[in-house]
Design a protein around this motif. Sequence first.
Motif, short mmCIF file in Angstrom:
data_model
loop_
_atom_site.label_atom_id
_atom_site.label_comp_id
_atom_site.label_asym_id
_atom_site.label_seq_id
_atom_site.Cartn_x
_atom_site.Cartn_y
_atom_site.Cartn_z
N ILE A 181 0.06 5.43 8.53
CA ILE A 181 -0.69 6.28 7.59
C ILE A 181 -2.25 6.31 7.92
CG2 ILE A 181 -1.83 5.92 5.13
CD1 ILE A 181 0.31 3.85 4.42
N GLY A 182 -2.66 7.73 7.89
CA GLY A 182 -3.85 7.99 8.44
C GLY A 182 -4.87 8.64 7.64
N GLY A 183 -6.19 8.34 7.48
CA GLY A 183 -7.10 8.75 6.46
C GLY A 183 -8.16 9.61 7.22
N VAL A 205 -2.43 3.60 -1.12
CA VAL A 205 -1.30 4.19 -0.66
C VAL A 205 -0.63 2.90 0.08
CG1 VAL A 205 -0.10 5.69 0.76
CG2 VAL A 205 -1.89 6.61 -0.25
N ILE A 206 -1.52 2.25 0.72
CA ILE A 206 -0.87 1.13 1.41
C ILE A 206 -0.44 -0.14 0.50
CG2 ILE A 206 -1.50 -0.92 3.00
CD1 ILE A 206 -3.27 0.96 4.48
N ARG A 207 -1.19 -0.22 -0.55
CA ARG A 207 -1.02 -1.41 -1.72
C ARG A 207 0.25 -1.11 -2.35
NH1 ARG A 207 -6.94 -0.99 -2.73
NH2 ARG A 207 -7.81 -2.64 -1.73
N ARG A 208 0.54 0.30 -2.84
CA ARG A 208 1.65 0.63 -3.47
C ARG A 208 2.93 0.72 -2.52
NH1 ARG A 208 -0.54 5.94 -7.51
NH2 ARG A 208 -2.68 4.82 -7.81
N LEU A 231 -5.27 -4.19 6.78
CA LEU A 231 -4.49 -5.34 7.04
C LEU A 231 -4.47 -6.12 5.95
CD1 LEU A 231 -5.79 -5.86 10.75
CD2 LEU A 231 -3.47 -5.27 10.02
N GLU A 232 -5.71 -6.23 5.27
CA GLU A 232 -5.97 -7.08 3.95
C GLU A 232 -5.05 -6.58 2.92
OE1 GLU A 232 -7.22 -10.64 2.24
OE2 GLU A 232 -7.88 -9.95 4.36
N ALA A 233 -4.89 -5.42 2.81
CA ALA A 233 -3.80 -4.63 1.95
C ALA A 233 -2.72 -4.89 2.32
CB ALA A 233 -4.33 -3.16 1.79
#
Length: 399
Positions: A181-183, A205-208, A231-233
Motif C-alpha cells: 500500500i502506497g500513499g 486502508v491498512i486497518r480495514r 506498523l502500529e495499524a
Amino acid sequence: MWNARIVPIRSMCEAVEEVKKINVHSAAVELLAVKALHLCVRLEHVTPFAANILKQEMLGKGGDAAVSKGVADFKDEYSDVLLMGTAAQFRRLLVKLEMQQGSLAEIGREVGAVLTHALTREPRTFHCRGYDLPLGQKTYVMGILNVTPDSFSDGGSYADADEAVDRACQMIKDGADIIDIGGESSRPGYAPVPAEEEAARVLPVIRRLKASVSVPVSIDTMKAAVARQALEAGADIVNDIWGFQRDPDMARTAAAYDAGAVLMHNQDGTAYRDFMGDMLTFLRESIRLAKNAGLPDANLSVDPGIGFGKDLAQNIESMRRLPELQALGYPVLLGTSRKSLIGKTLDLPADERVEGTAATVAFGIERGVDFVRVHDVKEMARVCKMTDALVRTPEEIHG
C-alpha cells in the motif's frame, strides 16, 4: 551414438540434479556437484600484491584470475580482479586464504560469504512480524495498491478506502501473497506529500485490510513517521524506495516492530563509476543500517530499483545482471510492472504493458528473484506459477 551436448549449470541445485541423473554413489553427489558448477567472483580495489597472489593461487588450483595489465609490474595502485573457477577450486582457495593475514584474509572472508550465499541449499525464510515465508519454493506476488491521486499507472483509482480494500481482496483472490500500500507517488516529477496527508491516505486502508485478510501487508513509504503509524495499524513490511538512507529513523522504526524490510537501490541522477558495483555498495550500506538498528537477516530483502536513478540501458542492464544481487545473501524483489523500461521498449502507454511486464517477470524469476511487485495480479500470478514450474527444481518446489 554418444549424443554429446553441453549441459548448462547455473546453480548448486542444478549441479546436484545433473550429477544425480548419472546414478553416482550418494556419497559422491556433493563432491562432484561442486566441480560441475563454474563461478566468477569479482573483487574491487585490490592491491597489486594481493591480486598477484590471488591469480597464482587460482592458477595453482586449476582456475584463473583476470587482473589489470599493470599488476604484474606493480604500475597500477589498485586493480579489480575476476576470479574464475569451479566451486571446488574456490573452496580450496578459501582454505589457503584462511592462513593469510591482512587484506588477503579479509578478501577470503568476503569471497567465502559470497560463495556461501551462492552455494547454500539450506531452507530459508523471509520473516515479517507474524509471517515466515519459505524462500525458494515459489515466487511471491506482491500486489500494488496505490491510494494516491497521481501514481503513474493507477493514480486516483482507489483513493476511497472501501474501493481500496475491495481491490486488495480481489488481488488476494487472484493470487497476491502480499499487498503493498502506497500513499505517495514516486513517479518522475512527483509532488511530495506531507507525512500527515500520506498517513491519512493509507491508515484507514491498512486497518480495514488487516481486519479482513490473512496475508502480509506492506507500507510503501520513505518516511519513518508514516511507517511507524502504518506498523502500529498492523502493517508487516516496510518497502522503502531509498533503502533506509533517506530518513535516519526508518531503520529503527522497522526494527522496533520486527517488520520485514524491502531495501531498494536508488540515487539522484544516472551517473555511475561502476554500475553494478555502485548498486551493491548502496545496498550493502542499507543492509548495514538495518542490521545496526536491530533487524535480523531473515527480515531483509533487496530491490534493484528498476526505474529509479537509471536510464533505459541501465534498467536493462539491471535485469540482465540480477544474479549479482545474490552476492548479498538476501531475497530479491523485482518491481517492473508497467514501468518506463517496458513503455520505452514497446512504445506503449502504461495501460498496455501487461505483456511486457510478463516478460520481465518471467525473466526475473529465471534470474533468481523471490518476489515480484505487480499491478496485474491475476495475469502475473499465472506467469509466476508457470515460470516456477520451468525454472525451479522439483526439490525446491516441493521443499
